[in-house]
Structure formats: C-alpha cells, structure tokens
Design a protein around this motif. Structure first.
Motif: not given
Length: 914
Positions: A54-55, A515-518, A520, A555, A674
């Motif tokens: 993840i990232g 920065q935005q992830y699904n 987190s 995070e 998304n």
C-alpha cells in the motif's frame, strides 16, 4: 556412445479457497500460506515480489486482513550468506541463478510474525549466460555431442534437438539440468544434420546454444586415402585469402570446419563450418601471426598453415602519466589502440618549458611502457612527447599530444593545521595552513574542500559551511590543485562540534503534502534541513485524535470522504522537550470508492413492473455533486441505472417489462469515478397478475382417424393460465348430405392444462372451426382467433331403399331396373356405384356379373328365367391421388319368373328394402 536419461516429476498443488470475510485474529502461519501465494516478476538482475504493498509502506492486505512485510532476505541456493532487501524489491541479483528467499510477515491484528522460505530463479541474460555445443564423436549411424553452460544455474530442463538437411526436426530429447552430453542414434550414414541445445527457464524463457552441423561417416574405405591441402595467399595488413582442396574427388558434398588462432595459439578468433572451399578473412590485426586449420567434418582430415599479416603504422600512445619527487621522475603510457602489434620501439622526448633547448631523447624497447629519469629540476614545468615507432627502416612514427606536467614533490603539496570555529548553531568556519612557496612559485590554483557530499573550491585558506544543528559531526577532506591540473594528497579532518540548543522554527505549509489512498491518508512534511536532528518527535492533531511520530510523516486510516479536515503539526525538541511552533494545514479529502447501499425495499408492485428503493451511506451522500454518482438496481437479469444528482434519504426506480405473477431477486450497488461498491443484500419481490390473454399461434393437425390435435402458444403478458378450453365447431359437410337423413351434428369442447389437446373422431370430409380460451382464478381471456380445417374423406355409408322392377323385353328376354337412394353420409367426393350380381338356380350354371353406375339406378339385361339374384351395391369415393374408398354394402335379393307362371306382357314389380 552416450545413453540419455530423463526424469519426469509431476507436482500437484492444492489451493484452499476461503470465504469472503475472515477473522484476522485467527490467522496464523499455516492459514496465511493457504490464503496467500508469493509470486514474482522481474528479469535477470532483479525480482519484484507481487504482494501489493500500500503506497510507500510495507503493508499489504489479503481479503479483509492487513499484514506487514517486515524483512526480505536472499541467498544463493546452497549458501548461507544472506543479504537484506528493501521491501518487495530484490535487486542486485545475478542472472540465471537460483535463490533462497526468506520473508518475515507480521499479522497487524495480532502483532505475530512468521518467516517463510521460497525458492526462485532469475532469468538468463544472453550477455553472460552462454551455452557452447561441440561434437564428441561421429559414426555411421550415431553422433555424440557435449556442451558447456556458463552462468546457467536457472534452467529446469534442456532440449537436445536434431534437424535434417531440410531443417525438419527429427529428434527432440529432454535432459535434466546436470546432464552435459547427448547421443542421437539411428541416423543415416553420410547424411548432414544440425544439432542445437535449448535451455528452458522455470518462467518459460529459453536460451539456445550455437548450432553444430555434422555429416555422418561413411563405411567406404576410399575416403581414408583422401587428404585436404590448405593454402594462404593475397595477404595484406588486415585481410588474407584461404583456399583448400581435397586430393581426390568424392561423390557426396562435404563440409569444412575452419578455425583461426592468433599468435598466442589459445585465442580462437574464427570457428565456422563452411560448404565452399575458400574464404577471405577480414578485420585481421596488422603485424600479427595467425594459425589456420581446416578440417573435413565428414571424415576428420585436416590441414594447417601459419601466416602473418602485413605491417602498418601504429596509432598514438595513450594515457601518458607523470610522477615526480625531488630526486627522480617516472613517465608511463599505454600502447596505441591502432595496430599495437606493429610497434618496434618507443621514443621519449621531453624538455623544460623555460629552457626549450634542453631537450632530452630516449629510445625504449616495445615491451617497456615506462621510463625513470633522475635529477630533474624541482618545481619546473616540463613537456613530454612519446612516439610509437614501426621500423627504423620505415619512416612511420606516431607522436602523442604534448603533455605538460609539474615537476615537484607532490607530497609537500598539502594543507596543514586544520581548525574549526562555530559561527552559529547552523554555521561553522574551517581554516588551514599551507606551504607559501607553492603560492610564491605560481603553482597553486585553488583549494578543494569536500563537505557533506559537495565539493567547494576556494583560493582562500578558510571556508564558511552550513551545518546541521544537533547531534551531527562531519568528516571533511581538503586537497590542493595546481594550475597545471595536478592535485595533492587528500587531508581528512573530523569535526568536534559543541552543539547548542536551537529554537525550532515553524514548518512551512507549502512543505506539507497530503496523499489520499483508498483506505488511508499519508501526511508528509519537510522540516528545516539544519534542524531535523534537533527534533525528538512530532505531535499531530487530526480530527479528535492526538498522535506522535518520530519521522516527518503520518498515516491516517480513519477518515471520511469529501470532508474538510484540519491537521496541526508541532515539533518537540530533543534537548528540553519544549514545543516548537505549530503549523496549521487544511485540506479536503477526495471521493472514495462508494460503500454498499441498503437492502432494496418495495414501494409498489404491478403485474408488469416493480417500484423499489435503496439508501446510500452518509459518505456517498456527501460526495454527490463532486463526482458523477450512479445507483444501479439489478432484478434477475434486468439492470436499471439512475444518476444521483442530489442528496436524499433514498432513491427509487421503476423496473419495467416484467412477467406477471413472477418472483424477482433484486440488489443495488453504487458507482462513481473511483470505483463500484459491493452489492447490497438481496431482497425478493413478486409481481401481480390479471386474467390471461388469448392464446397465440393456434395450430390443428388432422389425423388419419379424423381426430385432431390442437396446439397453441401461451400468452402470459397479463396473467398465467390455470387451464384452457378448446372449442371445435362444425361448419358444413364438404359433400351433399343424403335426403331424409338425421345429421346428428355435435360440437366439441375440450379442457387442457397444457398447451395442447386431442379431440374425439370428427365427421369425415367436413369443415370445422377451432378456437381456444384461457382461464385463471382472476377470470378468462377472450377467444383466440379461429382457424378452419377440413377432415379427411372416409368410406361412404351403405346405399338406402333398394328397389327392383322386372321387365319383359320384345325379344322375350328378361331385364330388371335396380334403383336406390344415395347414402346418408357420402363422407367424400362421389366417384361411382358398384353393383355385384350373382344369379343362381339348382342344377343350372350361375349368372355372375359386376356393373357400375354413376347414378342411383341401373338396368340389368339378359336375366335368366326362374333364377334367384343376390345384389350388392356400394358407393365409391375418390381418395387422394388415384386411389378410391369403397363404402359399406347394401344387399338385396329378387327372383325372376318362369315362363309357365307369368304373363310377360305384364310388368311385375318386387319391392324390397334392405
């Protein structure tokens, strides 16, 4: 002869499937191995573990559980010296090598870790992985090959392939990776073949060896006396022509293996199999001796010749270097890159720049690449020439470019007594001493200071440098550089900074990045580079939580989409624990993939449609208007999609074109830019129904027995039929019905629960109409459209009311007129009547005849006296084609009078009805 062996191992892997959601706290080492399979991508020098990190973190997810990849190590298979790698990237590997890979995985839910062992091979690299195939033995019907494999530990299997002269594959032998020889058997003598080895990697890639062409031996003895003669001609500085011939001719083509070695005798520069008997060698080196060997492949006869290429002027020498002290100097160089073998000796000329007449010249043998000189002047610039000579008898020399060097003791060209002075918390001054004679003699150009990865140049003997405020010392290197480009020895200095407490400055908001992830948010910031070591940790306030981190990033795993947030970042000093200034930063989270909507609910149901609704989550409602959002309802195979353009509690949709009295399972899901949500829980609804519609496509088939089979297609557009009524109505006879007959006409009605019915027998050769009506508990349909049908013809009934009239003819003969009424039911198209006559009297021959009539009467002539006549009459119908249908028989009897009993002048009638 070599015997080939090959072992086949079949491995079967079983993968255990799991449910969509699992209890993460129950995952141990064995369960994890069943849930996850390690897979790799990559090439020859590196691999990548396909684990889906993840990232930029070392976290990954399997189904609904999170794990951490704590450590990754590799070691060459069979060795124990492991090296560590960064996360999922295994770099710095060797091509075509098998590795043992160790992974340490941590279950985030339980904080328990496990280590796994895997084996994987890197792919081959054609630049370093080589397979060289050569011939061991050739006979009349078999050939043996061997091969060497360099850097080839990654192959699972080898294929030894043999092709005939038409390039058709005739043998393909699989071999284990440790086998290096192969034998091909049952070959034809004196035939040509080509062999190649193909190595196969576990990932499917392959690598081929060189091809080896051979010709099988012959059993004929005359070949033993044939020799091959090799000649060399037309030799230049870089080319030579080779010609070879056999001492006798043979009746089959032969091939030649030509090998060329340089003058060392070990370096093979040419090795090819040829079919012609000459070749021009190009790109040879001048002034070089070569050895040529040609071999007849088919019967291993060979010839050798040694030849030398012509002379050519050498190129310039390269990389002249100069080292000097107060007592002597050393000049060295590299040989020319062009024609180095043609050098016979070297000439060195040098002189002083301030005394050009004092030129010194020396000759050096070709195997010497340096010269030592004594008693040169100190701190004087000199120039140097180095010539590469071809031959004293040939005026061909090549001079290098002029090189100018400093002639002084380089060991004294160095800084001394380095000192440091702290100007401020983030700045220091460095100073040093130096031999001023180099400055006075115009030798020094500048000082070069290497500090913290950067080179600084200065003509002064001091330099101000920016430093990191806390917990940091530096290693500094200083050296001197002359105006001629010479540099003195490096001097290394280690600082001993006495750190002061500094006031931490505020973090600039422009240095904060979110920065935005699904699932987190990663918040990162950049502190002042000179204060980074002074910070013990950062205090982060986000939403309702307070967090600590000792690195400039955090995070966040719990947040809402399309929401404005504020984050506060405060550095905490390591010296006293005091807080620095707080930075406030605002940002808005973006749209996430939508979440599962609610279970659909029924608003209204009809017999052909349903109106249902579903609700979406608060997060998804908040994002309406920021992105295109749709809710999609699926009922069985019917999909209806509706765009959501305003926030409301629930969203309804009409599902049209459904079947009445039917069950539909409906689900909903939400889609935006998304992604798509999970499907909602399913709900089952049922449509209503009304009375059915009239059936369609009525069909009737008439059987040979004049029973009919009626079929139709159901019409369930408004309701389903429970049963059907089939009405068969008589319309008319297709013939003239008999007079004074009872027609006894009846119509039929049949009930059926299926879409077909069969009637009782109908009147032959008659016209009927058929229609169908559907019924259910809500009512009945209209009648379907009627269809007409004709039944088949059948045999007529018997003629009626047969009568006879006996007449006395003028010639004293007897005649009789028979008449009758037509049958009640002709049952077909009338053709004729047949009358069978059988007259008889005891002791007298009988009178038999058959007559035909198209009407209902006939006159019989020439009857005998006193005879009893039996009459049979039947009607005949036309059938299809030329066939006929005979009806039932009407029987009738009468007697003719004798001459003594009757007066033939009178007419006697006998009436009898059958």
């Amino acid at each position: 002869m070599i015997v080939n062996y090959f072992l086949v191992i079949l491995c079967i892997f079983v993968v255990e499937t799991t449910a969509d959601t699992i209890d993460c706290k129950t995952i141990d080492s064995e369960k994890f191995k069943k849930l996850f399979k390690f897979d790799y991508d990559g090439g020859s020098l590196g691999l990548k573990l396909n684990i889906g990190l993840i990232g930029n973190t070392n976290k990954f997810q399997v189904q609904n559980c999170k794990f951490e990849l704590s450590k990754t190590r590799t070691a060459v298979y069979g060795k124990s010296n492991f090296r560590n790698h960064q996360k999922d990237k295994l770099s710095g590997l060797t091509a075509c090598t098998k590795y043992k890979v160790m992974f340490t995985v941590k279950n985030v839910a339980t904080s328990k870790s496990w280590e796994y062992e895997n084996y994987v091979s890197t792919k081959p690299d054609s630049k370093v992985t080589k397979i060289e195939l050569s011939v061991l033995e050739v006979d009349e019907d078999y050939v043996d090959f061997q091969w060497t494999a360099k850097n080839a530990d990654c192959f699972e299997i080898y294929h030894a392939i043999l092709k005939d002269s038409n390039n058709r594959e005739i043998q393909n032998i699989k071999l284990l990776p440790d086998v290096r020889t192969v034998s091909f058997n049952n070959l034809e003598s004196r035939k040509s073949y080509t062999a190649v080895i193909i190595a196969q990697h576990e990932k499917g890639s392959t690598l081929s060896s060189n091809e080896q062409k051979i010709k099988m031996k012959s059993s004929e003895n005359y070949i033993d006396d044939i020799e091959v003669i090799l000649n060399v001609q037309n030799v230049t500085t870089n080319t030579a022509q080779l010609i070879w011939n056999l001492t006798d001719t043979i009746d089959t083509p032969v091939t030649y293996n030509l090998e060329i070695f340089d003058q060392t005798g070990t370096n093979k520069i040419f090795n090819e199999v040829l079919t012609n008997n000459s070749i021009i060698l190009r790109n040879l080196k001048a002034c070089m001796e070569y050895n040529a060997k040609v071999t007849v492949v088919e019967f291993q006869k060979s010839s050798e010749k040694t030849f030398a290429t012509g002379m050519a002027p050498p190129g310039n020498v390269t990389q002249i270097t100069y080292q000097a002290n107060q007592t002597h100097s050393i000049i060295s160089w590299n040989p020319p890159e062009v024609n180095p073998t043609c050098v016979t000796n070297y000439t060195i000329k040098f002189g002083y720049l301030k005394d050009e007449n004092a030129t010194v010249q020396h000759t050096v043998p070709k195997d010497h690449l340096s010269k030592v000189f004594d008693r040169l002047k100190y701190s004087t610039k000199i120039y140097i020439h180095v010539y590469a000579n071809l031959d004293t008898s040939v005026n061909a020399t090549r001079a290098s470019n002029i090189k100018v060097f400093e002639n002084f003791n380089i060991d004294n060209f160095v800084v001394k007594t380095i000192q440091e002075f702290r100007l401020s918390a983030a700045e220091m001054q460095l100073s040093w001493g130096f031999d001023t004679s180099f400055i006075d003699g115009d030798v020094l150009d500048y000082f070069e200071v290497f500090f913290d990865g950067t080179a600084h140049k200065t003509k002064k003997r001091l330099l101000n440098l920016n430093i990191i405020a806390c917990r940091t010392n530096y290693t500094i290197v200083i050296r001197c550089a002359s105006k001629a480009g010479t540099v003195g020895p490096n001097v290394t200095y280690h600082t001993n900074l006495n750190d002061k407490e500094v006031q931490l400055s505020i973090i600039n908001a422009t240095d904060i990045n979110v920065q935005q992830y699904n699932e987190s948010l990663l918040i990162e910031w950049t502190p002042n580079v000179y204060e980074a070591s002074c910070i013990d940790y950062y205090e982060i306030k986000f939403a309702d939580g307070v967090f600590k981190t000792n690195v400039p990033k955090m995070e966040i795993n719990k947040f809402d989409s399309c929401m404005l947030y504020q984050v506060l970042i405060t550095p905490i000093s390591i010296e006293s624990g005091t807080k620095g200034e707080t930075t406030q930063y605002e940002f808005e989270t973006s749209v996430l993939a939508p979440t599962k909507p609610s279970k659909p609910q029924l608003i209204n149901a009809g017999n052909r449609e349903l109106i249902i609704s579903s609700s979406i989550s608060d997060n998804d409602k908040r994002c309406v208007g920021m992105t295109s959002t749709f809710i999609e309802f699926t009922c069985n195979n019917i999909v209806i999609e509706q765009e959501i353009n305003r926030s409301q509690s629930q969203y309804s949709v009409k599902i049209p074109n459904l079947h009445p009295n039917s069950k539909y399972e409906c689900v909903a899901k939400v889609k935006n830019s998304n992604g798509t949500s999970e499907k909602s829980d399913a709900n089952e609804f049922e449509t209503l129904q009304d009375s059915p519609q009239p059936p369609d496509e009525i069909r009737a088939l008439v059987g040979s027995d004049n029973k009919i089979e009626v079929t139709w297609k159901e019409n369930n557009s408004t309701g389903f039929a429970d049963y059907y009524q089939v009405h068969v109505t008589f319309e008319k006879f297709l013939y003239e019905f008999g007079k004074n007959c009872d027609k006894n006409i009846k119509n039929l009605m049949m009930e059926a629960t299926e879409t077909k019915a069969e009637s009782a027998e109908l009147f032959p050769f008659s016209q009927y109409k058929v229609k169908v009506q559907a019924f259910n508990r809500y009512g009945k349909s209209n009648y379907s459209e009627s269809i007409e049908l004709n039944t088949n013809p059948s045999s007529p009934t018997e003629p009626r009311n047969v009568r006879v009239e006996i007449k006395n003819q003028e010639n004293s003969s007897i005649s009789a007129v028979l008449s009758w009424d037509s049958p009640c039911r002709m049952n077909g198209k009338f053709s004729l009547y047949t009358i069978t006559v059988n007259g008889h009297r005891t002791g007298v021959d009988s009178d038999k005849r058959t007559e035909a009539s198209s009407t209902t009467s006939i006159e019989l002539f020439n009857l005998s006296e006193g005879f009893e006549y039996d009459i049979e009459i039947q009607a005949v119908n036309q059938n299809s084609g030329s066939s006929q249908i005979y009806g039932k028989v009407a029987k009738f009897s009468f007697e003719t009078p004798s001459g003594s009993e009757y007066d033939f002048c009178n007419i006697i009638e006998f009436m009898k009805e059958y």
